[in-house]
Design a protein around this motif. Structure first.
Motif, mmCIF file in Angstrom:
data_model
loop_
_atom_site.group_PDB
_atom_site.id
_atom_site.type_symbol
_atom_site.label_atom_id
_atom_site.label_comp_id
_atom_site.label_asym_id
_atom_site.label_seq_id
_atom_site.Cartn_x
_atom_site.Cartn_y
_atom_site.Cartn_z
ATOM 1 N N ILE A 212 0.836 -1.210 0.000
ATOM 2 C CA ILE A 212 0.000 0.000 0.000
ATOM 3 C C ILE A 212 0.865 1.252 0.000
ATOM 4 O O ILE A 212 0.612 2.217 -0.741
ATOM 5 C CB ILE A 212 -0.952 -0.010 1.211
ATOM 6 N N ARG A 216 1.130 4.149 -3.023
ATOM 7 C CA ARG A 216 0.972 5.589 -2.814
ATOM 8 C C ARG A 216 2.222 6.337 -3.300
ATOM 9 O O ARG A 216 2.114 7.410 -3.921
ATOM 10 C CB ARG A 216 0.706 5.861 -1.333
ATOM 11 N N ALA A 228 -3.853 3.146 -9.091
ATOM 12 C CA ALA A 228 -4.530 2.999 -7.801
ATOM 13 C C ALA A 228 -6.048 2.964 -7.963
ATOM 14 O O ALA A 228 -6.742 2.341 -7.147
ATOM 15 C CB ALA A 228 -4.129 4.141 -6.872
ATOM 16 N N CYS A 233 -6.875 -2.895 -7.861
ATOM 17 C CA CYS A 233 -6.059 -2.289 -6.803
ATOM 18 C C CYS A 233 -6.912 -1.843 -5.628
ATOM 19 O O CYS A 233 -6.515 -1.994 -4.463
ATOM 20 C CB CYS A 233 -5.247 -1.118 -7.357
ATOM 21 N N GLN A 234 -8.071 -1.273 -5.920
ATOM 22 C CA GLN A 234 -8.988 -0.881 -4.846
ATOM 23 C C GLN A 234 -9.385 -2.106 -4.017
ATOM 24 O O GLN A 234 -9.386 -2.063 -2.779
ATOM 25 C CB GLN A 234 -10.229 -0.215 -5.438
ATOM 26 N N ILE A 237 -6.390 -3.313 -1.794
ATOM 27 C CA ILE A 237 -6.231 -2.520 -0.570
ATOM 28 C C ILE A 237 -7.256 -2.954 0.472
ATOM 29 O O ILE A 237 -6.933 -3.151 1.656
ATOM 30 C CB ILE A 237 -6.384 -1.012 -0.875
ATOM 31 N N ARG A 238 -8.497 -3.106 0.042
ATOM 32 C CA ARG A 238 -9.552 -3.496 0.989
ATOM 33 C C ARG A 238 -9.279 -4.878 1.580
ATOM 34 O O ARG A 238 -9.506 -5.099 2.781
ATOM 35 C CB ARG A 238 -10.922 -3.485 0.290
ATOM 36 N N SER A 284 0.085 2.690 6.502
ATOM 37 C CA SER A 284 -0.714 2.114 5.417
ATOM 38 C C SER A 284 -2.175 2.558 5.519
ATOM 39 O O SER A 284 -2.836 2.763 4.488
ATOM 40 C CB SER A 284 -0.619 0.588 5.433
ATOM 41 N N ALA A 288 -3.964 4.508 2.607
ATOM 42 C CA ALA A 288 -5.214 3.972 2.057
ATOM 43 C C ALA A 288 -6.289 5.048 1.981
ATOM 44 O O ALA A 288 -7.088 5.066 1.029
ATOM 45 C CB ALA A 288 -5.696 2.803 2.908
ATOM 46 N N LEU A 292 -8.000 5.106 -1.591
ATOM 47 C CA LEU A 292 -9.337 4.527 -1.763
ATOM 48 C C LEU A 292 -10.350 5.574 -2.208
ATOM 49 O O LEU A 292 -10.289 6.742 -1.793
ATOM 50 C CB LEU A 292 -9.813 3.900 -0.452
ATOM 51 N N SER A 298 -15.896 0.987 -1.030
ATOM 52 C CA SER A 298 -14.860 1.401 -0.077
ATOM 53 C C SER A 298 -15.382 2.315 1.029
ATOM 54 O O SER A 298 -14.651 2.612 1.978
ATOM 55 C CB SER A 298 -13.717 2.113 -0.819
#
Length: 552
Positions: A212, A216, A228, A233-234, A237-238, A284, A288, A292, A298
């Motif tokens: 993460i 960024r 991103a 990718c979303q 991250i979740r 992170s 995020a 996000l 999200s």
């Protein structure tokens, strides 16, 4: 109650140009935050028409990032336009030799290029090890390898992950991967390790956080948010954060971890709530929030992140922070307090305070201790956790200053003849037997047990620049330059002051090379620090009471 500002980028607004002792023209504007501007507008991208460059040559430089390994990269060693130490060019050559290709595309760097030793797993691409390499390539205007790495590891996240008969969580990122070439089929595949081959068979908690943070950094450096913003990718991250934000029996906002789940990947008594993991977790979470989308799938997670950030920052600043006043308070603690008004909330026994910490703590200074859990405080200094605390603004500005004061005051202990001690002090004798299980690699003042790791130069330098203390970083880099290249870029050094090349240290360790390059480039152009630093949220008020180190 104060809230994190979700719609403003001011929480990431840092003017690094004022941190140089001798100001340089950095083409930075203070009217817009760094999050509103890509670093291509600053000086982290290839300079515009500098030293005879032209647009065509810069396009060719980027195209050369994805050629087959037989051709290799063909970009300048450094595009920063500054006079470098002679070993900078050698470092770039060594870094490029470590590049791994998958079906003609660069996808990472192997851990070490040391043909004198058995490869073991040093021929793999480790997620945490690749971070300084990725930053070096981003700072040099070569983002393709970083993008490829992010996408390949994201793909690996979706694999089924089993150790024996137990299946790991969907969001777990690999510790490492390698490219396997089938000579019969003339076909390449990736082989990932999620902990099933690691020492102790521990899953890498830090890999997802570094992914993460690196996503960024890539977005920041290139100004390109399309990567991103990809649904994959979303979701990635979740999935990573859902492993950490799920409800359970926890009474603390910190993450409960096993030994060996991070950079210190062997048994070293960091089980529980290690500072390195908590700092990376905090960073992170903040990254995020910037990556996000705050609606749709999200939206609920964003709300969870905000709540966790408040709780985590309060907990860490209140209970992990140690300075002279706090040390004296713990020394005078009462025990067996059965009330919500208890001062000694973890029932720490004052007699458990180690003798060394009283002499180690300077009058002005402080640090986040290694671990806090019921009836246990690990007072050891851990470099990575404290530097990440500064970069993520988990540490308040006053605490960040105190950490820098501590490093200066305890230079011989923490830097010595080779920066930087991964932890201090070493554990030895009977304690070493109990804590490490008689680990022959983690003997006193070696490897993770008080060893000196050159890779930590980059996080130290970034923390120094963020706190306005670049002279500390310059001094540390000069110490490293006296030996690092001559010793063939070892993985780590041994001894109380880091005088000896580590007894099992690999040579041409890639993150030692990349850590040095990143440190040099950040010092020459501090706007690079914007990739890995987050300013304190203006709407969050410090919660700790004032102490001695806050008035320095």
């Amino acid at each position: 109650m104060s809230t994190f500002n979700l719609n403003s980028d001011t929480s990431d607004d840092i003017d690094f140009s004022k941190l140089l002792e001798k100001p340089r023209p950095l083409n930075m504007e203070r009217l817009r935050s760094l999050e509103e501007r890509s670093l291509t507008e600053l000086s982290t991208s290839p300079p515009q028409l500098r030293n005879g460059d032209n647009a065509a040559s810069r396009v060719q430089d980027r195209a050369d990032c994805v050629v087959p390994p037989s051709v290799g990269f063909n970009t300048p060693r450094s595009l920063a336009g500054f006079e470098s130490h002679p070993m900078v060019g050698e470092a770039w050559d060594a870094l490029r030799r470590s590049v791994v290709y998958f079906r003609g595309q660069p996808v990472g760097t192997i851990a070490a290029v040391d043909n004198s030793e058995e490869k073991l797993n040093y021929d793999q691409v480790f997620v945490r090890d690749f971070v300084p390499s990725a930053l070096a390539f981003l700072m040099n205007g070569e983002p393709d390898i970083v993008k490829n790495f992010l996408l390949k590891t994201l793909r690996l996240q979706s694999w089924e992950k089993k150790i024996d008969r137990f299946q790991l969580g969907e969001g777990v990122m690999p510790a490492s991967f390698k490219v396997f070439h089938d000579p019969v089929r003339n076909y390449e595949t990736l082989i990932a390790d999620f902990g099933e081959s690691a020492i102790g068979r521990v899953a890498p908690v830090d890999s997802g956080f570094w992914w993460i943070i690196l996503l960024r950094a890539y977005t920041k450096s290139t100004g390109d948010s399309s990567l991103a913003d990809m649904p994959e990718c979303q979701k990635g991250i979740r999935l990573i954060l859902s492993l950490c934000l799920s409800e359970g029996f926890d009474t603390f906002p910190t993450l409960l971890c096993a030994d060996g789940c991070c950079m210190i990947d062997r048994r070293m008594g960091v089980y529980g709530y290690p500072i390195e993991i908590q700092a990376l977790f905090f960073m992170s979470l903040r990254c995020a929030l910037l990556l996000l989308k705050h609606e749709g799938e999200s939206k609920e997670m964003v709300e969870q992140i905000v709540k966790r950030l408040h709780a985590l920052s309060y907990h860490m600043r209140s209970y992990f922070w140690l300075d002279l006043k706090q040390l004296n308070d713990i020394y005078r603690y009462k025990t067996e307090e059965y009330s919500h008004t208890a001062v000694n909330k973890f029932n720490v026994i004052p007699d458990s305070l180690p003798e060394w910490v009283f002499d180690f703590m300077p009058p002005q200074g402080g640090f986040f201790i290694g671990n806090v859990s019921p009836a246990r405080m690990d007072f050891r200094w851990f470099a990575l956790g404290n530097c990440i605390a500064i970069l993520s603004s988990l540490a308040t500005p006053e605490q960040s200053t105190a950490i820098m004061d501590l490093i200066e005051a305890r230079w011989e202990e923490l830097v010595g003849e080779m920066p930087l001690k991964v932890c201090y002090p070493a554990i030895e004798s009977h304690e070493w037997k109990i804590v490490t299980g008689c680990d022959p690699k983690n003997t006193r003042w070696s490897y993770h047990n008080g060893g000196s790791w050159p890779v930590l130069l980059w996080v130290l330098t970034a923390a120094c620049i963020k706190t306005g203390r670049p002279q500390i970083a310059r001094r540390a880099i000069e110490v490293a330059e006296a030996r690092l290249h001559k010793d063939n870029w070892p993985e780590y050094y041994d001894g109380t002051v880091g005088r000896y090349v580590g007894k099992q240290a690999r040579k041409y360790q890639t993150w030692s090379i990349a850590g040095y390059l990143v440190a040099k480039m950040m010092l020459e152009d501090p706007s690079h620090v914007g990739m890995v630093a987050l300013e304190e949220d203006k709407q969050m008020k410090p919660v700790m009471r004032r102490s001695n180190s806050w008035t320095c």
